[in-house]
Scaffold this motif. Structure first.
Motif, PDB file in Angstrom:
ATOM      1  N   GLU A 147      55.286  29.517   6.764  1.00 29.54           N
ATOM      2  CA  GLU A 147      56.265  29.989   5.780  1.00 29.54           C
ATOM      3  C   GLU A 147      57.699  29.558   6.117  1.00 29.54           C
ATOM      4  O   GLU A 147      58.633  29.943   5.431  1.00 29.54           O
ATOM      5  N   ARG A 148      57.854  28.802   7.227  1.00 25.48           N
ATOM      6  CA  ARG A 148      59.177  28.333   7.676  1.00 25.48           C
ATOM      7  C   ARG A 148      60.130  29.501   7.905  1.00 25.48           C
ATOM      8  O   ARG A 148      61.260  29.520   7.424  1.00 25.48           O
ATOM      9  N   THR A 149      59.662  30.488   8.663  1.00 26.05           N
ATOM     10  CA  THR A 149      60.407  31.719   8.902  1.00 26.05           C
ATOM     11  C   THR A 149      60.853  31.806  10.360  1.00 26.05           C
ATOM     12  O   THR A 149      60.001  31.777  11.262  1.00 26.05           O
ATOM     13  N   PRO A 150      62.153  31.943  10.629  1.00 23.90           N
ATOM     14  CA  PRO A 150      62.618  32.154  11.996  1.00 23.90           C
ATOM     15  C   PRO A 150      62.046  33.461  12.560  1.00 23.90           C
ATOM     16  O   PRO A 150      61.721  34.388  11.813  1.00 23.90           O
ATOM     17  N   VAL A 151      61.986  33.535  13.896  1.00 18.91           N
ATOM     18  CA  VAL A 151      61.364  34.681  14.561  1.00 18.91           C
ATOM     19  C   VAL A 151      62.266  35.229  15.661  1.00 18.91           C
ATOM     20  O   VAL A 151      62.839  34.478  16.451  1.00 18.91           O
TER      21      VAL A 151
END
Length: 149
Positions: A67-71
């Motif tokens: 989902e191209r989501t930073p963590v």
């Protein structure tokens, strides 16, 4: 708003109950609300998750990549031995996404088995020993890194 996953590992659902002298007296609900508020101020849509299940945490990391989501991640006990989680964390940074490792306490100042992290070598950055405020610093770091792109 950019979505950010805040992922917490084992026993963090017991915040406020487990070792309050180490982790403080506030609970995960408070931490979650703080993270959402801090994120909003930074233009981030923060979703906080917690699991005691290593496979579930690894799955969330895969979702972050897809989902191209930073963590922002507090791997908790998984920090010291989960090579599967380390591989998943590596996928996050290989995808060019920020991955901030955060710890409420300072593992280096605790028992010897806590001094080694299999996550730190692949994380974008690590923040330790700042209590819940460390999550704010991690979210600020993610926002900063996203602005640099």
């Amino acid at each position: 708003m950019t979505r950010v996953m805040v992922i917490n590992g084992p026993n963090l659902g017991r915040l406020g109950v487990r070792e309050p002298d180490v982790y403080g007296s506030q609970d995960l609900k408070t931490l979650s609300a703080d993270c959402v508020t801090w994120g909003q101020r930074l233009g981030l849509d923060v979703e906080v998750r917690q699991s005691d299940d290593e496979a579930e945490v690894i799955g969330w990391m895969h979702d972050a990549v897809d989902e191209r989501t930073p963590v922002v991640m507090n791997p908790a006990a998984f920090t010291h031995y989960s090579y599967g989680l380390a591989d998943a964390a590596h996928m996050v940074t290989d995808a060019g996404l920020p991955l901030m490792e955060v710890h409420i306490s300072n593992p280096s100042a605790r028992e010897s088995f806590r001094k080694h992290s299999v996550i730190s070598p692949v994380a974008t950055g690590t923040i330790t020993g700042m209590g819940f405020f460390g999550y704010k610093l991690a979210l600020e770091s993610v926002a900063y890194l996203l602005r640099q792109k």
